[in-house]
Design a protein around this motif. Sequence first.
Motif, PDB file in Angstrom:
ATOM      1  N   LEU A 141       0.861  -1.185   0.000  1.00 23.12           N
ATOM      2  CA  LEU A 141       0.000   0.000   0.000  1.00 23.12           C
ATOM      3  C   LEU A 141       0.891   1.226   0.000  1.00 23.12           C
ATOM      4  N   SER A 142       1.102   1.816  -1.172  1.00 18.20           N
ATOM      5  CA  SER A 142       2.022   2.948  -1.239  1.00 18.20           C
ATOM      6  C   SER A 142       1.326   4.156  -1.854  1.00 18.20           C
ATOM      7  N   GLY A 143       2.101   5.177  -2.148  1.00 21.40           N
ATOM      8  CA  GLY A 143       1.525   6.385  -2.727  1.00 21.40           C
ATOM      9  C   GLY A 143       1.172   6.202  -4.192  1.00 21.40           C
ATOM     10  N   GLY A 144       1.819   5.253  -4.854  1.00 24.31           N
ATOM     11  CA  GLY A 144       1.580   5.055  -6.279  1.00 24.31           C
ATOM     12  C   GLY A 144       0.956   3.719  -6.624  1.00 24.31           C
ATOM     13  N   HIS A 145       0.930   2.778  -5.663  1.00 19.92           N
ATOM     14  CA  HIS A 145       0.469   1.417  -5.967  1.00 19.92           C
ATOM     15  C   HIS A 145      -0.341   0.825  -4.824  1.00 19.92           C
ATOM     16  N   THR A 146      -1.242  -0.056  -5.190  1.00 26.20           N
ATOM     17  CA  THR A 146      -1.996  -0.829  -4.208  1.00 26.20           C
ATOM     18  C   THR A 146      -2.116  -2.218  -4.793  1.00 26.20           C
ATOM     19  N   ASP A 165      -8.003   2.585  -9.840  1.00 23.65           N
ATOM     20  CA  ASP A 165      -7.853   4.036 -10.052  1.00 23.65           C
ATOM     21  C   ASP A 165      -6.762   4.583  -9.124  1.00 23.65           C
ATOM     22  N   ASP A 166      -7.154   5.319  -8.080  1.00 18.18           N
ATOM     23  CA  ASP A 166      -6.143   5.904  -7.189  1.00 18.18           C
ATOM     24  C   ASP A 166      -5.499   4.823  -6.319  1.00 18.18           C
ATOM     25  N   ALA A 167      -4.233   5.042  -5.991  1.00 19.08           N
ATOM     26  CA  ALA A 167      -3.586   4.176  -5.003  1.00 19.08           C
ATOM     27  C   ALA A 167      -4.078   4.581  -3.616  1.00 19.08           C
ATOM     28  N   VAL A 264       0.214 -13.132   6.813  1.00 18.02           N
ATOM     29  CA  VAL A 264      -0.142 -11.947   6.026  1.00 18.02           C
ATOM     30  C   VAL A 264       0.833 -10.816   6.330  1.00 18.02           C
ATOM     31  N   GLY A 265       1.398 -10.227   5.283  1.00 20.69           N
ATOM     32  CA  GLY A 265       2.289  -9.077   5.449  1.00 20.69           C
ATOM     33  C   GLY A 265       1.691  -7.847   4.796  1.00 20.69           C
ATOM     34  N   VAL A 266       1.814  -6.718   5.452  1.00 19.97           N
ATOM     35  CA  VAL A 266       1.314  -5.467   4.873  1.00 19.97           C
ATOM     36  C   VAL A 266       2.461  -4.460   4.889  1.00 19.97           C
ATOM     37  N   ALA A 267       2.777  -3.925   3.698  1.00 23.41           N
ATOM     38  CA  ALA A 267       3.950  -3.053   3.568  1.00 23.41           C
ATOM     39  C   ALA A 267       3.602  -1.821   2.743  1.00 23.41           C
ATOM     40  N   GLY A 268       4.584  -0.929   2.555  1.00 23.57           N
ATOM     41  CA  GLY A 268       4.351   0.320   1.832  1.00 23.57           C
ATOM     42  C   GLY A 268       3.994   1.423   2.810  1.00 23.57           C
ATOM     43  N   GLY A 269       4.069   2.674   2.356  1.00 24.84           N
ATOM     44  CA  GLY A 269       3.910   3.833   3.239  1.00 24.84           C
ATOM     45  C   GLY A 269       2.671   3.801   4.113  1.00 24.84           C
ATOM     46  N   VAL A 270       1.545   3.362   3.560  1.00 27.38           N
ATOM     47  CA  VAL A 270       0.298   3.382   4.344  1.00 27.38           C
ATOM     48  C   VAL A 270       0.340   2.380   5.497  1.00 27.38           C
ATOM     49  N   ALA A 271       1.195   1.368   5.378  1.00 28.84           N
ATOM     50  CA  ALA A 271       1.313   0.383   6.456  1.00 28.84           C
ATOM     51  C   ALA A 271       1.881   1.018   7.728  1.00 28.84           C
ATOM     52  N   HIS A 297       9.697   2.944   9.740  1.00 31.14           N
ATOM     53  CA  HIS A 297      10.788   3.454   8.901  1.00 31.14           C
ATOM     54  C   HIS A 297      11.153   2.486   7.774  1.00 31.14           C
ATOM     55  N   TYR A 298      10.636   1.258   7.832  1.00 31.23           N
ATOM     56  CA  TYR A 298      10.807   0.346   6.695  1.00 31.23           C
ATOM     57  C   TYR A 298       9.551   0.284   5.828  1.00 31.23           C
ATOM     58  N   CYS A 299       8.450   0.886   6.308  1.00 30.48           N
ATOM     59  CA  CYS A 299       7.223   0.939   5.490  1.00 30.48           C
ATOM     60  C   CYS A 299       7.355   2.032   4.439  1.00 30.48           C
ATOM     61  N   THR A 300       7.712   3.233   4.878  1.00 24.66           N
ATOM     62  CA  THR A 300       7.875   4.341   3.931  1.00 24.66           C
ATOM     63  C   THR A 300       9.174   4.134   3.157  1.00 24.66           C
ATOM     64  N   ASP A 301       9.300   4.858   2.045  1.00 24.59           N
ATOM     65  CA  ASP A 301      10.411   4.602   1.133  1.00 24.59           C
ATOM     66  C   ASP A 301      11.771   4.675   1.828  1.00 24.59           C
TER      67      ASP A 301
END
Length: 335
Positions: A141-146, A165-167, A264-271, A297-301
């Motif tokens: 779950l990031s700013g550009g992708h889901t 549509d939107d991430a 289940v793993g959840v990653a990316g900035g929104v995590a 700090h490992y979720c966000t870029d």
Amino acid sequence: MTSHRPARCCLGIETSCDETAASVVCDRTGVRSNTVLSQLVHAEYGGVVPELAARAHMQAIVPVVEAALAGAGVAWSDLTLIAATNAPGLMGALLVGLPFAKALGYALDIPFIGVNHLEGHLFALRLGRPQLQPPLLAAVLSGGHTELLVVEDWCRYTLLGSTLDDACGEAFDKAAKLLGLPYPGGVELEKLGRTGREVIDFPVPDPGGLDFSFSGLKTAVLYFLRDHPDAGRADVAASFQRAAVEAITRRIEQAVRRTGLKLVGVAGGVAANAYLGERLAALAQRCGFDLVIPPAHYCTDNAAMIAAAGLERWDRFGPSSLDLPAAARSALGGD
Ligand code: KG4
Ligand code: ZN
């Protein structure tokens, strides 16, 4: 003689969007440094300006890489591998870190590995839990992708669903902007939402299957604020967040049922969102799965996740070619 694999030290470089990041990771998950410079130049525009991002990466790349080496206490000659994000991302931004990494590898005579940014986000899961073993269900779950995927094995993915549509992070950022919050808005919206009540019944997006859709939710917030100019901003934030998070938890629940996976793993900035973490923890308890969310700090870029992915790819596939191109778009699990 006891067999002992020599320490491998990978320098990771990440410049796909608005963070210039470098990290040294040794032997799979040993993060020795993790330097992240978030570009401030975009705040006054309310979003990332690609041209400015590329220029800021140009200015920052050498000092950020030097800081990562100094922080790790390693010399150039200690590096055995260089990994850099080659896709997806802003082309001008990728075209700073990628050729920099190739040239450095060439000059130091060590291999270069190109890493998909989304695969990097998946490897953040292993940084958070070094013993993590696929198969697992994962959401990026990031700013550009889901994306919702099955990690069949490291470096082998099956895509189950993605946003139409939107991430997810993009929806947080757009809703935050509508609420007058500064960019990047996701974390600000979370803070504001903490003080509000979930009293507005925003629709929970559901395009069917295991796909996501967030643009309708953003539009619902737009119309609500237009029709209720005096509404409490914190209540709008809390209610938006409830709907967005429910969309995610519902999909994960469906995917767990469908796949039977209990990890289940959840990653990316929104995590990095603590409210999402709480809802997922409750779901995990109810459905009986083991939940992995990396430290924020490992979720966000960051570049530690890129180095970790690079180390695994090196083990499995060897080096990338020095003519590996950058690509603005690239999904995981399609190949
Ligand atoms: O993975 P990431 O750092 O960069 C991309 O690959 O895009 O994700 C950035 C996204 C942004 O949309 C940001 O607003 C969102 O993640 N984000 C959050 C939070 N922290 C970052 N969204 C909601 N709550 C947060 N605490
Ligand atoms: Zn990212």
